[in-house]
Design a protein around this motif. Structure first.
Motif, short mmCIF file in Angstrom:
data_model
loop_
_atom_site.label_atom_id
_atom_site.label_comp_id
_atom_site.label_asym_id
_atom_site.label_seq_id
_atom_site.Cartn_x
_atom_site.Cartn_y
_atom_site.Cartn_z
N SER A 198 0.71 -1.19 -0.21
CA SER A 198 -0.04 0.03 0.04
C SER A 198 0.83 1.31 -0.09
O SER A 198 0.22 2.15 -0.30
CB SER A 198 -0.87 -0.27 1.45
N GLU A 199 2.00 1.09 0.36
CA GLU A 199 2.80 2.07 0.55
C GLU A 199 3.97 2.46 -0.83
O GLU A 199 4.50 1.33 -1.15
CB GLU A 199 3.88 2.07 1.98
N PRO A 200 3.80 3.79 -1.17
CA PRO A 200 4.67 3.85 -2.39
C PRO A 200 6.34 3.57 -2.25
O PRO A 200 6.96 3.23 -3.05
CB PRO A 200 4.48 5.53 -2.60
N GLU A 201 6.55 3.72 -0.98
CA GLU A 201 8.10 3.30 -0.75
C GLU A 201 8.48 2.01 -0.85
O GLU A 201 9.37 1.67 -1.60
CB GLU A 201 8.43 3.96 0.70
N ALA A 202 7.54 1.03 -0.41
CA ALA A 202 7.50 -0.42 -0.46
C ALA A 202 7.24 -0.81 -1.84
O ALA A 202 8.01 -1.63 -2.46
CB ALA A 202 6.55 -1.02 0.35
N GLN A 203 6.52 -0.08 -2.72
CA GLN A 203 6.16 -0.21 -4.03
C GLN A 203 7.41 0.03 -4.81
O GLN A 203 7.85 -1.04 -5.81
CB GLN A 203 5.03 0.23 -4.34
N ALA A 204 7.94 0.91 -4.44
CA ALA A 204 9.29 1.44 -5.30
C ALA A 204 10.47 0.46 -5.17
O ALA A 204 11.17 0.19 -6.08
CB ALA A 204 9.79 2.88 -5.07
N VAL A 205 10.60 -0.02 -3.99
CA VAL A 205 11.48 -0.82 -3.77
C VAL A 205 11.34 -2.10 -4.47
O VAL A 205 12.49 -2.89 -4.89
CB VAL A 205 11.98 -1.09 -2.21
N THR A 206 10.11 -2.61 -4.21
CA THR A 206 9.77 -3.94 -4.88
C THR A 206 9.95 -4.02 -6.36
O THR A 206 10.39 -4.92 -7.18
CB THR A 206 8.12 -4.24 -4.63
#
Ligand SMILES: [Zn+2]
Length: 362
Positions: A198-206
């Motif tokens: 849900s978090e853009p930071e986690a999505q970007a790292v993924t």
């Protein structure tokens, strides 16, 4: 005419001021202090500017508050395919020693690759992708005042009826998300978010890890505190296929750490040495096939905790550097066995030649 003279003078003054500022910045950057996000961003620019052939920066996402998530890519240009090492610091805002460590690590490798054959070889075969502050919004908030110093999470608002702010980014990844070691209460420091990623930071790292998963040999995520080296997985019922090797590599790193200032670190999975956890970056990296995934928990063991005094920055970073390097060297040597011998021979020749030439200097 008069106007153009004034214009030239103004331009000259601006250039001089810029040079002066650059010079002061270079001289004054203090690795034994904690730095604000602005200072760290300035430092990243400085690293790139001073080492243009080796360092570049890459924006790979935006935080909730629309800041650019930026990493430093460090390594030599190569005509043959390279492998890579990822390192992130500051995913938990209050763990201030960890951005300090990423900066120390970059300073050390950049300061040694021209004289240390081993680091030189790493630069030829590996790219380092280093994010000094992953959770930028949270880090900036933790600098706001004394009441926010211990902030851990991101800064996105809760959903539905919940009015609390922030998700624990290290519970938000798509790795057994929501199973253990989390909270569904959005006011908790361990809130894992409304949905996985849900978090853009986690999505970007993924997105970055998935796009580079064949290239990445090693994933290192730096936390504090506890003096631990954690290996996957955080879930107690699953085990990494190379668990034994990860433990062995971790134990070697612990010995390397102890040799620097005598500090004892422990190695193990989160449930074995800390607590069970799901949705973590370390687990996600291992699950997608990055073979060597570790989380460091730096000093101390709880006496100062997240408020580690600045006089411990340098020793903490020195020992953790040796720990990280022992892992990176192992991973490198295992994957570049053939070239390692050839490169070592070349490097020794270069080194001997530089000794001979430097003999004149002394
Ligand atoms: Zn942490």
């Amino acid at each position: 005419m008069k106007g153009s003279v004034i214009l030239v003078l103004v331009v000259l003054a601006l250039v001089a001021q810029d040079r002066l500022a650059g010079g002061q910045e270079n001289k004054l950057y203090d690795y034994t202090k904690y730095h604000t996000m602005d200072e760290i961003s300035g430092w990243m620019n400085q690293m790139e500017r001073e080492n243009p052939a080796i360092v570049s920066s890459m924006i790979y996402g935006q935080t909730y508050e629309n800041r650019n998530m930026t990493l430093l890519k460090i390594g030599s240009n190569s005509t043959t395919p390279k492998k890579a090492v990822w390192m992130d610091c500051g995913i938990h805002a209050r763990e201030w020693i960890t951005p300090a460590f990423c900066q120390h690590f970059v300073k050390e490798i950049l300061g040694s690759y021209q004289t240390d054959p081993k680091v030189n070889m790493l630069f030829k075969n590996l790219d380092f992708f280093i994010t000094p502050v992953l959770n930028m919004d949270g880090y900036i908030y933790s600098w706001k005042d004394n009441t926010t110093r211990l902030w851990r999470k991101s800064r996105s608002p809760g959903t539905g009826n919940c009015t609390c702010i922030g998700t624990d980014l290290n519970r938000n990844f798509n790795a057994n998300w929501g199973m253990v070691g989390i909270s569904r209460n959005c006011c908790s420091t361990l809130y894992n978010g409304p949905t996985p990623l849900s978090e853009p930071e986690a999505q970007a790292v993924t997105d970055f890890l998935e796009a580079h998963q064949n290239q990445l040999l090693c994933y290192l995520t730096i936390h504090s505190y506890g003096q631990l080296i954690l290996v996957p997985y955080g879930h107690p019922n699953i085990s990494a296929p190379n668990y034994d090797e990860l433990m062995e590599v971790g134990l070697t790193a612990v010995n390397a750490i102890k040799a620097v200032h005598g500090k004892s670190y422990k190695v193990g999975t989160p449930p074995d040495v800390l607590y069970a956890v799901s949705g973590s970056t370390m687990d996600f990296a291992r699950l997608i096939g990055i073979p060597y995934s570790f989380a460091f928990e730096l000093r101390d063991k709880g006496h100062c905790g997240f408020l580690l005094p600045e006089d411990q920055i340098q020793p903490t970073c020195e020992e953790a550097y040796q720990g990280a390097m022992s892992i990176i060297n192992y991973v490198h040597d295992k994957n570049f066995r053939g070239s390692a011998i050839a490169v070592t021979a070349t490097l020794w020749t270069t080194l001997v030649a530089s000794w001979i030439s430097s003999a004149n200097v002394f």
